[in-house]
Design a protein around this motif. Sequence first.
Motif, PDB file in Angstrom:
ATOM      1  N   HIS A 154     -50.958  15.487 135.005  1.00 16.31           N
ATOM      2  CA  HIS A 154     -51.595  16.418 134.056  1.00 16.31           C
ATOM      3  C   HIS A 154     -52.225  15.593 132.932  1.00 16.31           C
ATOM      4  O   HIS A 154     -51.530  14.859 132.231  1.00 16.31           O
ATOM      5  CB  HIS A 154     -50.558  17.402 133.505  1.00 16.31           C
ATOM      6  CG  HIS A 154     -50.007  18.308 134.557  1.00 16.31           C
ATOM      7  ND1 HIS A 154     -48.672  18.636 134.660  1.00 16.31           N
ATOM      8  CD2 HIS A 154     -50.644  18.970 135.563  1.00 16.31           C
ATOM      9  CE1 HIS A 154     -48.503  19.470 135.688  1.00 16.31           C
ATOM     10  NE2 HIS A 154     -49.686  19.682 136.253  1.00 16.31           N
ATOM     11  N   GLU A 193     -51.051  15.229 129.099  1.00 15.47           N
ATOM     12  CA  GLU A 193     -49.669  14.798 128.864  1.00 15.47           C
ATOM     13  C   GLU A 193     -49.634  13.270 128.825  1.00 15.47           C
ATOM     14  O   GLU A 193     -48.886  12.619 129.566  1.00 15.47           O
ATOM     15  CB  GLU A 193     -48.781  15.357 129.977  1.00 15.47           C
ATOM     16  CG  GLU A 193     -48.844  16.889 130.055  1.00 15.47           C
ATOM     17  CD  GLU A 193     -48.123  17.481 131.263  1.00 15.47           C
ATOM     18  OE1 GLU A 193     -47.478  16.721 132.013  1.00 15.47           O
ATOM     19  OE2 GLU A 193     -48.225  18.710 131.451  1.00 15.47           O
ATOM     20  N   ARG A 195     -55.201  19.746 131.795  1.00 14.42           N
ATOM     21  CA  ARG A 195     -54.125  19.774 132.796  1.00 14.42           C
ATOM     22  C   ARG A 195     -54.704  19.578 134.204  1.00 14.42           C
ATOM     23  O   ARG A 195     -54.125  18.906 135.040  1.00 14.42           O
ATOM     24  CB  ARG A 195     -53.396  21.121 132.688  1.00 14.42           C
ATOM     25  CG  ARG A 195     -52.259  21.300 133.670  1.00 14.42           C
ATOM     26  CD  ARG A 195     -51.564  22.635 133.430  1.00 14.42           C
ATOM     27  NE  ARG A 195     -50.516  22.873 134.396  1.00 14.42           N
ATOM     28  CZ  ARG A 195     -49.252  22.476 134.254  1.00 14.42           C
ATOM     29  NH1 ARG A 195     -48.895  21.808 133.187  1.00 14.42           N
ATOM     30  NH2 ARG A 195     -48.349  22.742 135.178  1.00 14.42           N
ATOM     31  N   HIS A 218     -43.646  13.914 132.619  1.00 16.89           N
ATOM     32  CA  HIS A 218     -44.544  14.981 132.159  1.00 16.89           C
ATOM     33  C   HIS A 218     -44.315  15.280 130.688  1.00 16.89           C
ATOM     34  O   HIS A 218     -43.390  14.750 130.062  1.00 16.89           O
ATOM     35  CB  HIS A 218     -44.302  16.264 132.968  1.00 16.89           C
ATOM     36  CG  HIS A 218     -44.818  16.189 134.363  1.00 16.89           C
ATOM     37  ND1 HIS A 218     -45.998  16.784 134.757  1.00 16.89           N
ATOM     38  CD2 HIS A 218     -44.324  15.567 135.460  1.00 16.89           C
ATOM     39  CE1 HIS A 218     -46.202  16.546 136.043  1.00 16.89           C
ATOM     40  NE2 HIS A 218     -45.206  15.813 136.497  1.00 16.89           N
ATOM     41  N   GLU A 219     -45.156  16.212 130.175  1.00 12.72           N
ATOM     42  CA  GLU A 219     -44.951  16.739 128.824  1.00 12.72           C
ATOM     43  C   GLU A 219     -45.173  18.250 128.873  1.00 12.72           C
ATOM     44  O   GLU A 219     -45.850  18.771 129.773  1.00 12.72           O
ATOM     45  CB  GLU A 219     -45.925  16.093 127.842  1.00 12.72           C
ATOM     46  CG  GLU A 219     -45.769  14.576 127.776  1.00 12.72           C
ATOM     47  CD  GLU A 219     -46.329  14.017 126.495  1.00 12.72           C
ATOM     48  OE1 GLU A 219     -45.585  13.958 125.508  1.00 12.72           O
ATOM     49  OE2 GLU A 219     -47.523  13.646 126.476  1.00 12.72           O
TER      50      GLU A 219
END
Length: 259
Positions: free
Chosen positions: A75, A78, A117, A156-157
């Motif tokens: 993504h 992130e 994203r 991820h974030e």
Amino acid sequence: MPGLAPRSQDRHPFHVTNLQLHQTHDPGFLLSSWERLARAAGLRSKVLTRLGGEKILFLESPGTASPVYLSSGIHGDEVAAAWGLLAWAEENQKRLSQGRFLIFPCMNPHGFRQNTRTDYRGLDINRRFHLARDPLTGPWRRLIRQSPPSLGLCLHEDYDSQGCYVYELGGQDARLASRCLAASASHLPTDPRKQIDGRRARHGIIHRKTIPQNLTGIPEAVALWQLGCATTLTFETPSEAGFQERVQAHARFIAEALS
Ligand SMILES: [Zn+2]
């Protein structure tokens, strides 16, 4: 502009060489840093495929043992996950030289550049890992099948999280996820919620022994597990927190998982 090197080695022990704030969405800088590191550590730098005019790079140790799988940059919004992975790697060149690793630093260079994203097609890659004919996840699945990893860390974030949390799938070491979260908590707190993303969470850990029902597509971590990886941890940092703290949290998390 000053670099993002730490003012205090104690507070920010991990950092990326020469990274400037305006480069945090520059996949070219990220990937050239990885190529330089790969040469120094004896990793092979390979192109999985070319998509939307960009190469999808991965790095691989020589040898045939089951690798540790590390990935970030699926993504594009992130980015601290990707820099945290690189910061950990720069501090652990000897480890990279001696172990067996399979590393995907950025599967979505278009999104990374655009802060989105989705990928160059407008698609969420992390719902497409079941697709054998997808031009990205198809070659990825063939590569993973050849040598399933022993451990997978997917970084991820999350923009609306209240701290760091982990999805754990499989898991032979029941305390691994909590140890990793405790390590990241030296930089960012653990998400206190009892429900995260509609799933039951305990001390920041969403644990699964089976594949969740009602998935709209298969994420990377689930596909890894289906293809033979015994344990996958998907680590999430709050993307509204400070950049440097998020980078440190990711690097700490990886360091603890591989300790
Ligand atoms: Zn993500």
